[in-house]
Write a protein that holds these residues in place. Structure first.
Motif, PDB file in Angstrom:
ATOM      1  N   VAL A 170       3.229 -11.343  13.129  1.00  0.00           N
ATOM      2  CA  VAL A 170       3.823 -12.765  12.276  1.00  0.00           C
ATOM      3  C   VAL A 170       3.277 -12.590  11.014  1.00  0.00           C
ATOM      4  O   VAL A 170       3.892 -13.176  10.124  1.00  0.00           O
ATOM      5  CB  VAL A 170       2.964 -13.856  13.260  1.00  0.00           C
ATOM      6  CG1 VAL A 170       2.878 -15.019  12.519  1.00  0.00           C
ATOM      7  CG2 VAL A 170       3.155 -14.069  14.619  1.00  0.00           C
ATOM      8  N   ALA A 171       2.141 -12.037  10.672  1.00  0.00           N
ATOM      9  CA  ALA A 171       1.565 -11.888   9.188  1.00  0.00           C
ATOM     10  C   ALA A 171       2.733 -11.126   8.299  1.00  0.00           C
ATOM     11  O   ALA A 171       2.900 -11.525   7.385  1.00  0.00           O
ATOM     12  CB  ALA A 171       0.319 -11.528   9.014  1.00  0.00           C
ATOM     13  N   ALA A 172       3.431 -10.148   9.111  1.00  0.00           N
ATOM     14  CA  ALA A 172       3.986  -9.157   8.228  1.00  0.00           C
ATOM     15  C   ALA A 172       5.612  -9.790   8.133  1.00  0.00           C
ATOM     16  O   ALA A 172       6.408  -9.444   7.625  1.00  0.00           O
ATOM     17  CB  ALA A 172       4.101  -7.967   9.229  1.00  0.00           C
ATOM     18  N   GLY A 173       5.929 -11.128   8.886  1.00  0.00           N
ATOM     19  CA  GLY A 173       7.044 -11.717   8.878  1.00  0.00           C
ATOM     20  C   GLY A 173       7.659 -11.580  10.218  1.00  0.00           C
ATOM     21  O   GLY A 173       9.220 -12.200  10.087  1.00  0.00           O
ATOM     22  N   VAL A 174       7.387 -11.025  11.165  1.00  0.00           N
ATOM     23  CA  VAL A 174       8.284 -10.918  12.438  1.00  0.00           C
ATOM     24  C   VAL A 174       8.146 -12.395  13.033  1.00  0.00           C
ATOM     25  O   VAL A 174       7.272 -13.123  13.347  1.00  0.00           O
ATOM     26  CB  VAL A 174       7.582 -10.042  13.501  1.00  0.00           C
ATOM     27  CG1 VAL A 174       8.390  -9.918  14.662  1.00  0.00           C
ATOM     28  CG2 VAL A 174       7.900  -8.794  12.848  1.00  0.00           C
ATOM     29  N   ASP A 175       9.506 -12.849  13.431  1.00  0.00           N
ATOM     30  CA  ASP A 175       9.404 -14.120  13.928  1.00  0.00           C
ATOM     31  C   ASP A 175       9.666 -14.040  15.525  1.00  0.00           C
ATOM     32  O   ASP A 175       9.344 -15.154  16.352  1.00  0.00           O
ATOM     33  CB  ASP A 175      10.781 -14.933  13.639  1.00  0.00           C
ATOM     34  CG  ASP A 175      10.442 -15.152  11.929  1.00  0.00           C
ATOM     35  OD1 ASP A 175      10.004 -15.857  11.412  1.00  0.00           O
ATOM     36  OD2 ASP A 175      11.435 -14.334  11.321  1.00  0.00           O
TER      37      ASP A 175
END
Length: 429
Positions: free
Chosen positions: A99-104
């Motif tokens: 999530v922090a890396a941008g995965v939704d």
């Protein structure tokens, strides 16, 4: 007069198009080596080092409206959960780092879904929900497992489905309304007579496509370490696209396979990516770059796939407006760390376009090779950078070549799927 003309010009202006940018990545696998690499950086942040592992690809993931990867592991949350070379479990810090890396969104219909037995799947749901990470591919009932997850962005409703053709010999509960159920379309129904057929899956895709503006279907299929899709997977991809999917995204082979466009009989332009390879894994950890090494290291070749969806105006259909390949290499300093104790283990997927640019710029700041004869340190630094640049350029070219469209092969039947046996242990560290 000026206000009148201004109003008229606004009224007559064409409505702005709506556009959604999607990014897809391949398999995220918590091999022991990957866990060790995360632990080696655990003191640097709050996500047990997993944020460091994912850092190089985070800009591409964060730039997307929706970023999706295949999570090839349960997340039981039990530190005593049994694991082995081919039985996986990940700590709850991994989904938080995603999530922090941008995965939704993660797809969870894959052959490792039952690695922590049936109880591991509801535990995984709970840990993903705590992390704020959406998932698709399994649910408490079969009907719910085939429900599309619909996300709205810029006024476009994008639906996602996830299904697998492998379960490593595991089975869904016989009763369709008993948890957990994984969306499963096996190659053979001899052992799973209640499982869905490809034809039934296509009809469910048809129904799901009616509930959103664009439907993306992720499929876990194919034969491990083979670069060509199975003929029956080509047939399934076309059936799903004909039924209404706008794109089919594949994974499981752990190596790259072609990315191909396909125009349906209804005239829709669609796309199938048969395998995006590993995105985070520890396969081919022994790779050493050099002459004749191209055939090795292919389990570290990877890809982020960008898809652009567009609606030209209100009431218009959503179309596939473009796609782009982002070559990725899983960098692994395992061999260096073994030789030099001061080196910490490092495994990271890196963006090869950026890596090539960085290395070229760094080389430009160093003296030419002829000027470093008396400077051992500078000569060694230049030689190392040149070697790293050669690796990045060669792997980038190979990735783009492996993902080129290919003619549908008139191939013999594919070999049987490999199962987890002791002989595979050294490969999947």
């Amino acid at each position: 007069m000026v206000p009148v003309f201004l109003v008229a010009s606004l009224v007559c202006a064409a409505p702005a198009a709506s556009r959604v940018e999607l990014v897809f990545g391949g398999d995220v696998i918590p091999h022991d080596g990957v866990k060790e690499a995360a632990r080696a950086r655990a003191g640097a942040g709050t996500l047990e080092g997993w944020d460091f592992v994912l850092e190089p690809i985070a800009p591409v993931l964060r730039a997307a409206d929706v970023a999706v990867v295949n999570l090839e592991t349960p997340v039981s949350g039990d530190p005593r959960a049994p694991t082995a070379s081919l039985i996986f479990d990940a700590p709850p810090a991994l989904p938080r780092a995603l999530v922090a890396a941008g995965v939704d969104l993660v797809t969870v219909a894959n052959n490792h879904a039952f690695d922590q037995r049936r109880a591991g799947i509801p535990l995984t749901w709970a840990n993903l929900e705590r992390a704020g990470l959406k998932y698709v591919g399994s649910a408490p009932t079969e009907a719910a497992a085939w429900e599309p997850l619909v996300l709205e962005s810029h006024g476009i409703r994008v639906g996602f489905l996830s299904l697998t053709r492998w379960l490593n010999g595991a089975h869904n509960p016989a009763a369709w309304d008993v948890a957990p159920q994984v969306a499963f379309v096996p190659y053979s129904r001899k052992k799973d007579p209640q499982a869905l057929t490809p034809e039934a899956a296509a009809e469910l895709v048809r129904a799901a496509a009616r509930r959103c503006d664009a439907l993306i279907v992720s499929v876990h299929w194919g034969v491990e370490y083979v670069h060509a899709p199975r003929p029956e997977d080509r047939a399934l991809a076309r059936a799903l696209l004909d039924a209404g999917a706008l794109a089919v995204i594949g994974h499981h082979p752990h190596v790259l396979q072609p990315v191909e466009s396909y125009r349906t009989p209804a005239g829709r332009d669609t796309l199938v990516a048969f395998s995006l390879g590993n995105l985070l894994a520890n396969q081919d950890w022994h790779y050493v770059h050099g002459k004749g090494a191209e055939a090795r290291g292919r389990k570290r070749d990877s890809l982020l796939l960008r898809l652009s969806l567009e609606r030209a105006g209100p009431g218009q259909p959503v179309t596939l407006a473009g796609s782009a390949l982002v070559p990725v290499w899983i960098d692994n300093n395992h061999s260096v760390a073994l030789r030099e104790r001061q080196e910490r283990s490092r495994i990271q997927p890196v963006l090869l376009d950026e890596e090539v640019t960085r290395l070229r710029e760094r080389l430009q700041t160093l003296p030419a090779a002829a000027e470093t004869r008396g400077d051992t340190r500078r000569r060694g630094e230049r030689a190392l950078l040149e070697r790293q640049l050669d690796l990045a350029e060669r792997r980038r070219a190979l990735i783009l070549r492996l993902t080129q469209p290919m003619e549908a092969p008139a191939a013999p039947p594919a070999p049987k799927e490999r199962r987890g046996k002791a002989g595979a242990r050294a490969e999947v560290r």
